[in-house]
Write a protein that holds these residues in place. Structure first.
Motif, PDB file in Angstrom:
ATOM      1  N   ASP A 122      87.108  36.442  35.266  1.00 28.34           N
ATOM      2  CA  ASP A 122      88.011  37.099  34.321  1.00 28.34           C
ATOM      3  C   ASP A 122      88.783  36.077  33.491  1.00 28.34           C
ATOM      4  N   GLY A 123      89.350  35.084  34.161  1.00 33.44           N
ATOM      5  CA  GLY A 123      90.111  34.062  33.440  1.00 33.44           C
ATOM      6  C   GLY A 123      89.244  33.266  32.486  1.00 33.44           C
ATOM      7  N   GLN A 124      87.987  33.002  32.880  1.00 32.00           N
ATOM      8  CA  GLN A 124      87.079  32.269  32.005  1.00 32.00           C
ATOM      9  C   GLN A 124      86.727  33.084  30.763  1.00 32.00           C
ATOM     10  N   ILE A 125      86.626  34.396  30.933  1.00 29.92           N
ATOM     11  CA  ILE A 125      86.330  35.245  29.772  1.00 29.92           C
ATOM     12  C   ILE A 125      87.483  35.184  28.783  1.00 29.92           C
ATOM     13  N   GLN A 126      88.701  35.243  29.284  1.00 34.59           N
ATOM     14  CA  GLN A 126      89.851  35.145  28.387  1.00 34.59           C
ATOM     15  C   GLN A 126      89.869  33.798  27.677  1.00 34.59           C
ATOM     16  N   GLU A 127      89.639  32.746  28.439  1.00 38.70           N
ATOM     17  CA  GLU A 127      89.777  31.397  27.881  1.00 38.70           C
ATOM     18  C   GLU A 127      88.611  30.992  26.996  1.00 38.70           C
ATOM     19  N   ASN A 128      87.399  31.393  27.400  1.00 35.29           N
ATOM     20  CA  ASN A 128      86.209  30.877  26.725  1.00 35.29           C
ATOM     21  C   ASN A 128      85.436  31.930  25.938  1.00 35.29           C
ATOM     22  N   ALA A 129      85.901  33.171  25.939  1.00 30.73           N
ATOM     23  CA  ALA A 129      85.219  34.218  25.177  1.00 30.73           C
ATOM     24  C   ALA A 129      86.155  34.872  24.168  1.00 30.73           C
ATOM     25  N   THR A 130      87.157  35.622  24.642  1.00 23.38           N
ATOM     26  CA  THR A 130      87.978  36.392  23.705  1.00 23.38           C
ATOM     27  C   THR A 130      88.900  35.510  22.868  1.00 23.38           C
ATOM     28  N   SER A 131      89.529  34.517  23.489  1.00 24.20           N
ATOM     29  CA  SER A 131      90.462  33.683  22.716  1.00 24.20           C
ATOM     30  C   SER A 131      89.772  32.921  21.589  1.00 24.20           C
ATOM     31  N   PRO A 132      88.634  32.228  21.847  1.00 20.13           N
ATOM     32  CA  PRO A 132      87.940  31.560  20.735  1.00 20.13           C
ATOM     33  C   PRO A 132      87.459  32.544  19.666  1.00 20.13           C
ATOM     34  N   ALA A 133      87.038  33.736  20.097  1.00 17.88           N
ATOM     35  CA  ALA A 133      86.558  34.716  19.124  1.00 17.88           C
ATOM     36  C   ALA A 133      87.704  35.216  18.242  1.00 17.88           C
ATOM     37  N   LEU A 134      88.866  35.414  18.825  1.00 17.67           N
ATOM     38  CA  LEU A 134      90.027  35.818  18.030  1.00 17.67           C
ATOM     39  C   LEU A 134      90.446  34.717  17.059  1.00 17.67           C
ATOM     40  N   GLN A 135      90.340  33.484  17.483  1.00 22.74           N
ATOM     41  CA  GLN A 135      90.626  32.366  16.577  1.00 22.74           C
ATOM     42  C   GLN A 135      89.628  32.356  15.416  1.00 22.74           C
ATOM     43  N   ALA A 136      88.376  32.685  15.723  1.00 21.27           N
ATOM     44  CA  ALA A 136      87.360  32.737  14.669  1.00 21.27           C
ATOM     45  C   ALA A 136      87.684  33.827  13.651  1.00 21.27           C
ATOM     46  N   VAL A 137      88.211  34.956  14.123  1.00 20.38           N
ATOM     47  CA  VAL A 137      88.628  36.023  13.213  1.00 20.38           C
ATOM     48  C   VAL A 137      89.775  35.547  12.336  1.00 20.38           C
ATOM     49  N   GLU A 138      90.716  34.838  12.918  1.00 23.46           N
ATOM     50  CA  GLU A 138      91.838  34.311  12.145  1.00 23.46           C
ATOM     51  C   GLU A 138      91.377  33.319  11.078  1.00 23.46           C
ATOM     52  N   GLN A 139      90.232  32.665  11.332  1.00 19.86           N
ATOM     53  CA  GLN A 139      89.721  31.679  10.378  1.00 19.86           C
ATOM     54  C   GLN A 139      88.730  32.268   9.380  1.00 19.86           C
ATOM     55  N   GLY A 140      88.518  33.596   9.435  1.00 18.50           N
ATOM     56  CA  GLY A 140      87.693  34.193   8.394  1.00 18.50           C
ATOM     57  C   GLY A 140      86.593  35.133   8.839  1.00 18.50           C
ATOM     58  N   LYS A 141      86.210  35.103  10.098  1.00 18.28           N
ATOM     59  CA  LYS A 141      85.203  36.048  10.564  1.00 18.28           C
ATOM     60  C   LYS A 141      85.754  37.469  10.500  1.00 18.28           C
ATOM     61  N   SER A 142      84.861  38.429  10.341  1.00 21.45           N
ATOM     62  CA  SER A 142      85.309  39.810  10.392  1.00 21.45           C
ATOM     63  C   SER A 142      85.638  40.175  11.833  1.00 21.45           C
ATOM     64  N   ALA A 143      86.436  41.234  12.013  1.00 20.64           N
ATOM     65  CA  ALA A 143      86.798  41.668  13.363  1.00 20.64           C
ATOM     66  C   ALA A 143      85.557  42.057  14.148  1.00 20.64           C
ATOM     67  N   ASP A 144      84.571  42.674  13.503  1.00 25.56           N
ATOM     68  CA  ASP A 144      83.344  43.080  14.188  1.00 25.56           C
ATOM     69  C   ASP A 144      82.511  41.863  14.592  1.00 25.56           C
ATOM     70  N   GLU A 145      82.442  40.872  13.712  1.00 21.76           N
ATOM     71  CA  GLU A 145      81.704  39.651  14.057  1.00 21.76           C
ATOM     72  C   GLU A 145      82.374  38.926  15.226  1.00 21.76           C
ATOM     73  N   GLY A 146      83.694  38.887  15.203  1.00 22.43           N
ATOM     74  CA  GLY A 146      84.418  38.247  16.292  1.00 22.43           C
ATOM     75  C   GLY A 146      84.224  38.985  17.603  1.00 22.43           C
ATOM     76  N   TRP A 147      84.230  40.315  17.527  1.00 21.38           N
ATOM     77  CA  TRP A 147      84.018  41.121  18.726  1.00 21.38           C
ATOM     78  C   TRP A 147      82.644  40.829  19.345  1.00 21.38           C
TER      79      TRP A 147
END
Length: 431
Positions: A394-419
């Motif tokens: 669970d902790g690895q998913i937060q650290e290495n999956a959702t958090s980097p993907a949310l950062q990618a959305v902040e940098q320009g990816k669409s919310a669906d692409e980040g998801w």
């Protein structure tokens, strides 16, 4: 306790020699005395600041037959990497090991590697010593009591009073509570703030999303340890709500604990911050003297309450002195010692008795306007409901999956692409 960690390898933690005779005290309270009167050597491993530097010598004075060696690592990430390596190897672990709540899912499915504290611990140490959700989180599915709870991180909301006032928002700690009543009201207030100032409402999408995720009944895996990131609609709902707010300008796009994030406190880069009890120390340090009195904290949090941070003390099966190790862990997590650790490092107690102590009630924070932080966070701790189930990884998913993907959305990816990026990464981690 500060809990932003990276999973990087570190040099091996030295293993202290375990010497002396095994004690045989039935209840483990005294640490026992060896059959030949020899001294028992115990080792304990911790990371960052637990406030044990004065407590361990005190325990030795109270138990002359016990000698304690303390292995302390500066960062939690390397510490837990070594912990997992030593568990897999079956050697090298201390008699007492600290486990941070974010890494607990990596060991909670391995109860066979730990002593059951219900069997070896002092008989007068009962689960009701702790807040129920804290005790439950340290217990494996098979009932093995793996860890005695140390500190917790009950959540409140910190905010900049001066920035609120400039934006035409209420700034008194009581008056702002309606803004933080729910996530809907929180993001609605954020829209007003962004419209009035053109500045960010919160520090990053991931910091808000993680808080929302931790309020769900189960984490990224259900109690059968099946990945539910796609099948649980509440996770996607939270994702959509956070990323939409970010796209409307509410996020400052700052990676937590980075130099830019640290500086953000000084320059007013964001107006609100999700605040576990230990975060007040971070705000004070990073915002600096020039912003004293500008930051406030209120006993309100969207969705009711939550927890971020805290640890447990466990006794691995590798220990040659399990009863004595359990007695030490029980003493370190007793109400009196939790208060002492809190006074030294600010680690907030998880013991029911400690939460109602006069020492805690008298605690104030000058930087935040002399608010009674002991009373405030004790009340927030009571708002946390049932312990969230967090499966392995669970902790690895937060650290290495959702958090980097949310950062990618902040940098320009669409919310669906980040998801989709988050889902794909979570599937790789969950196997």
């Amino acid at each position: 306790m500060r809990r932003q960690q990276t999973r990087v390898l570190a040099g091996a933690i030295a293993l202290a020699a375990v010497a002396g005779l095994t004690a045989c005290g039935e209840d483990g309270n005294s640490g026992g005395s060896g059959g030949g009167g020899g001294q028992i050597e115990l080792t304990i491993g911790t990371f960052t600041e637990f406030g044990y530097e004065d407590l361990l010598p005190e325990y030795e004075r109270l138990h002359p037959n016990i000698k304690i060696t303390h292995h302390k690592t500066g960062q939690g990430g390397p510490y837990h990497q070594q912990l997992l390596t030593k568990l897999a190897a079956g050697s090298g672990l201390e008699d007492v090991v600290a486990i941070e709540e974010g890494h607990l899912p990596d060991v909670i499915d391995k109860p066979q590697l730990f002593n059951n504290l219900a069997d070896i611990g002092p008989k007068d140490v009962k689960p009701d010593r702790w807040l129920d959700w804290k005790y439950q989180a340290g217990t494996a599915k098979d009932g093995t009591w793996i860890g005695y709870g140390t500190d917790i991180g009950p959540l409140a909301m910190c905010y900049r009073k001066d920035l609120f006032a400039k934006a035409g928002l209420p700034s008194d700690p009581e008056a702002v509570k309606p803004l933080f009543e729910s996530w809907d009201s929180y993001f609605a207030a954020g829209d007003k703030y962004v419209k009035a100032t053109g500045k960010a409402w919160f520090d990053s999408d991931s910091q808000i999303f993680n808080s929302m995720q931790n309020q769900l009944e189960t984490g990224y895996l259900n109690k059968d340890d099946e990945l539910v990131i796609e099948s649980n609609p509440d996770i996607k709902k939270n994702w959509d709500q956070v990323t939409a707010a970010g796209k409307r300008g509410q996020t400052a796009k700052l990676v937590a604990f980075s130099p830019e994030w640290n500086n953000g406190f000084k320059v007013g880069a964001f107006a609100t911050k999700t605040c576990p009890s230990w975060m007040l120390g971070v705000v004070t340090e990073q915002a600096g003297p020039a912003n004293a009195g500008k930051w406030a904290v209120t006993d309100a949090f969207p969705g009711g309450g939550g927890n971020w941070g805290g640890s447990y003390l466990a006794v691995p099966k590798q220990s040659q002195h399990p009863k004595e190790a359990a007695a030490l862990a029980a003493w370190l997590t007793a109400p009196e010692q939790q208060i002492k650790a809190f006074q030294k490092t600010g680690n907030f107690p998880s013991q029911v008795e400690a939460l109602s102590s006069p020492e805690l009630a008298a605690t104030t924070n000058e930087y935040f306007g002399n608010v009674k932080t002991g009373v405030l966070f004790a009340a927030q701790a009571q708002k946390v409901g049932q312990a969230q189930y967090k499966g392995p990884g669970d902790g690895q998913i937060q650290e290495n999956a959702t958090s980097p993907a949310l950062q990618a959305v902040e940098q320009g990816k669409s919310a669906d692409e980040g998801w989709q990026q988050a889902v794909d990464a979570a599937e790789r981690i969950a196997g």
